[in-house]
Design an enzyme around this catalytic site. Structure first.
Site, PDB file in Angstrom:
ATOM      1  N   HIS A  57      42.769  -7.392 -72.495  1.00  0.00           N
ATOM      2  CA  HIS A  57      44.372  -7.402 -72.597  1.00  0.00           C
ATOM      3  C   HIS A  57      44.908  -8.011 -71.600  1.00  0.00           C
ATOM      4  CE1 HIS A  57      43.937  -3.830 -70.267  1.00  0.00           C
ATOM      5  NE2 HIS A  57      45.036  -3.733 -70.151  1.00  0.00           N
ATOM      6  N   HIS A  59      47.099  -7.714 -69.330  1.00  0.00           N
ATOM      7  CA  HIS A  59      47.784  -7.038 -68.152  1.00  0.00           C
ATOM      8  C   HIS A  59      47.442  -7.921 -66.932  1.00  0.00           C
ATOM      9  CE1 HIS A  59      49.136  -3.027 -70.069  1.00  0.00           C
ATOM     10  NE2 HIS A  59      49.935  -3.903 -70.199  1.00  0.00           N
ATOM     11  N   ASP A  61      46.289  -7.062 -64.019  1.00  0.00           N
ATOM     12  CA  ASP A  61      45.205  -6.571 -63.225  1.00  0.00           C
ATOM     13  C   ASP A  61      43.896  -6.848 -64.003  1.00  0.00           C
ATOM     14  OD1 ASP A  61      46.159  -4.561 -64.935  1.00  0.00           O
ATOM     15  OD2 ASP A  61      45.055  -2.824 -63.831  1.00  0.00           O
ATOM     16  N   HIS A  62      44.212  -7.358 -65.119  1.00  0.00           N
ATOM     17  CA  HIS A  62      42.653  -7.971 -66.074  1.00  0.00           C
ATOM     18  C   HIS A  62      42.599  -9.386 -66.112  1.00  0.00           C
ATOM     19  CE1 HIS A  62      41.892  -3.810 -67.541  1.00  0.00           C
ATOM     20  NE2 HIS A  62      43.343  -3.521 -66.809  1.00  0.00           N
ATOM     21  N   HIS A 115      46.825   1.043 -76.133  1.00  0.00           N
ATOM     22  CA  HIS A 115      47.540   0.612 -74.492  1.00  0.00           C
ATOM     23  C   HIS A 115      48.309  -0.438 -74.623  1.00  0.00           C
ATOM     24  CE1 HIS A 115      47.360   0.295 -70.333  1.00  0.00           C
ATOM     25  NE2 HIS A 115      46.831  -0.832 -70.527  1.00  0.00           N
ATOM     26  N   ASP A 134      41.279  -0.741 -70.862  1.00  0.00           N
ATOM     27  CA  ASP A 134      42.145   0.299 -70.860  1.00  0.00           C
ATOM     28  C   ASP A 134      42.352   1.295 -72.016  1.00  0.00           C
ATOM     29  OD1 ASP A 134      42.423  -0.608 -68.033  1.00  0.00           O
ATOM     30  OD2 ASP A 134      44.404  -1.219 -68.169  1.00  0.00           O
ATOM     31  N   HIS A 172      38.889   1.105 -65.136  1.00  0.00           N
ATOM     32  CA  HIS A 172      39.683   1.449 -63.854  1.00  0.00           C
ATOM     33  C   HIS A 172      38.387   2.887 -63.279  1.00  0.00           C
ATOM     34  CE1 HIS A 172      43.297  -0.416 -63.617  1.00  0.00           C
ATOM     35  NE2 HIS A 172      43.304  -0.335 -64.922  1.00  0.00           N
TER      36      HIS A 172
HETATM   37 ZN   LIG Z   1      46.300  -2.292 -68.874  1.00  0.00          ZN
END
Ligand SMILES: [Zn+2]
Length: 256
Positions: A57, A59, A61-62, A115, A134, A172
């Site tokens: 996805h 975001h 931090d991905h 998410h 996530d 995470h």
């Molecule tokens: Zn995320």
């Protein structure tokens, strides 16, 4: 057939980036590169060329490392067909039932929204591994930041049907905090107590608590148990349906 080698690279505060290497073909996939430098270094240290980037996805931090990894290795980027515009260099839009071939290993794409609206996971059945981003965490699940409780519950049910020995690679290291919450709603679950103790020891030794197996999660993760009569009773929602129970537990976690 040699196995699929999986390396976990801890980055930022608590993110995990994964390198997946098929020794026979030499192909290497990177999952959810939050950043580039430690990932490129880790690949070069063992002589691997990153051929694929698999995104769950978009975001930050991905996807933050995609530009540089593509520049370094010419990797091809895969992501949800509905998120292509939000993922750099994403020429391969995929969806439920599609497959991505990494050397001799096939990943089946699972749509697991919740998410985010279009979150996907990659299931390597031949390697007994699923990369869930996530969606499912060890002892927890992702926040609802774009999808509904119903979507997330359906997604968790989909993941729940994979073989119990499947290793769950989430993005995470949240397990300790998740354990505290899980024990607050399900305090008498002996399997959960054991897992929480084990995770605390691992973390104190600087070890990763990820991956877990789906079998462990089925016993311990409250978010996977929302349709079980004994769990509904524990949380005082015996007369409610599973989506309501899931939505309530997710909200309690948000405010924990
Ligand atoms: Zn995320």
């Amino acid at each position: 057939m040699s196995g699929l080698e999986i390396r976990q690279i801890p980055v930022l505060n608590d993110n995990y980036v994964y390198l997946i290497h098929d020794g026979s073909s030499g192909q290497t996939a990177c999952v959810d590169p939050a950043v580039a430098a430690p990932v490129i270094d880790a690949a070069r240290a063992v002589g691997w060329t990153i051929s694929h980037i698999l995104v769950t996805h978009p975001h930050f931090d991905h996807i933050g490392g995609i530009d540089e990894i593509v520049a370094a290795f010419g990797a091809e980027v895969y992501g949800s067909k509905d998120d292509q515009a939000n993922i750099p260099h994403c020429h391969h839009g995929v969806a439920q039932g599609d497959s991505v071939q990494v050397g001799g290993f096939e990943a089946k794409v699972l749509d697991v929204p919740g998410h985010t609206a279009h979150h996907i996971a990659y299931h390597f059945a031949g390697a007994e591994a699923v990369f869930v981003g996530d969606t499912l965490f060890s002892l927890g699940c992702g926040r609802l930041l774009g999808g509904t409780a119903k979507q997330m519950w359906d997604s968790l049910q989909k993941l729940r049907t994979l073989p119990p020995a499947t290793r769950v690679y989430c993005a995470h290291e949240y397990t300790n905090a998740n354990a505290d919450f899980a024990l607050s709603v399900d305090p008498d679950n002996a399997d959960l107590q054991d897992r929480a103790d084990a995770v605390l020891r691992m973390r104190q030794q600087g070890l990763s608590s990820v991956p877990s197996t789906l079998e462990e999660e089925l016993k311990c993760n409250p978010f996977l148990r929302c349709d079980q009569p004994e769990f509904k009773a524990i949380v005082g929602m015996s007369d409610r349906d599973a989506v309501d129970v899931f939505a309530e537990i997710r909200q309690r976690k948000d405010h924990f």
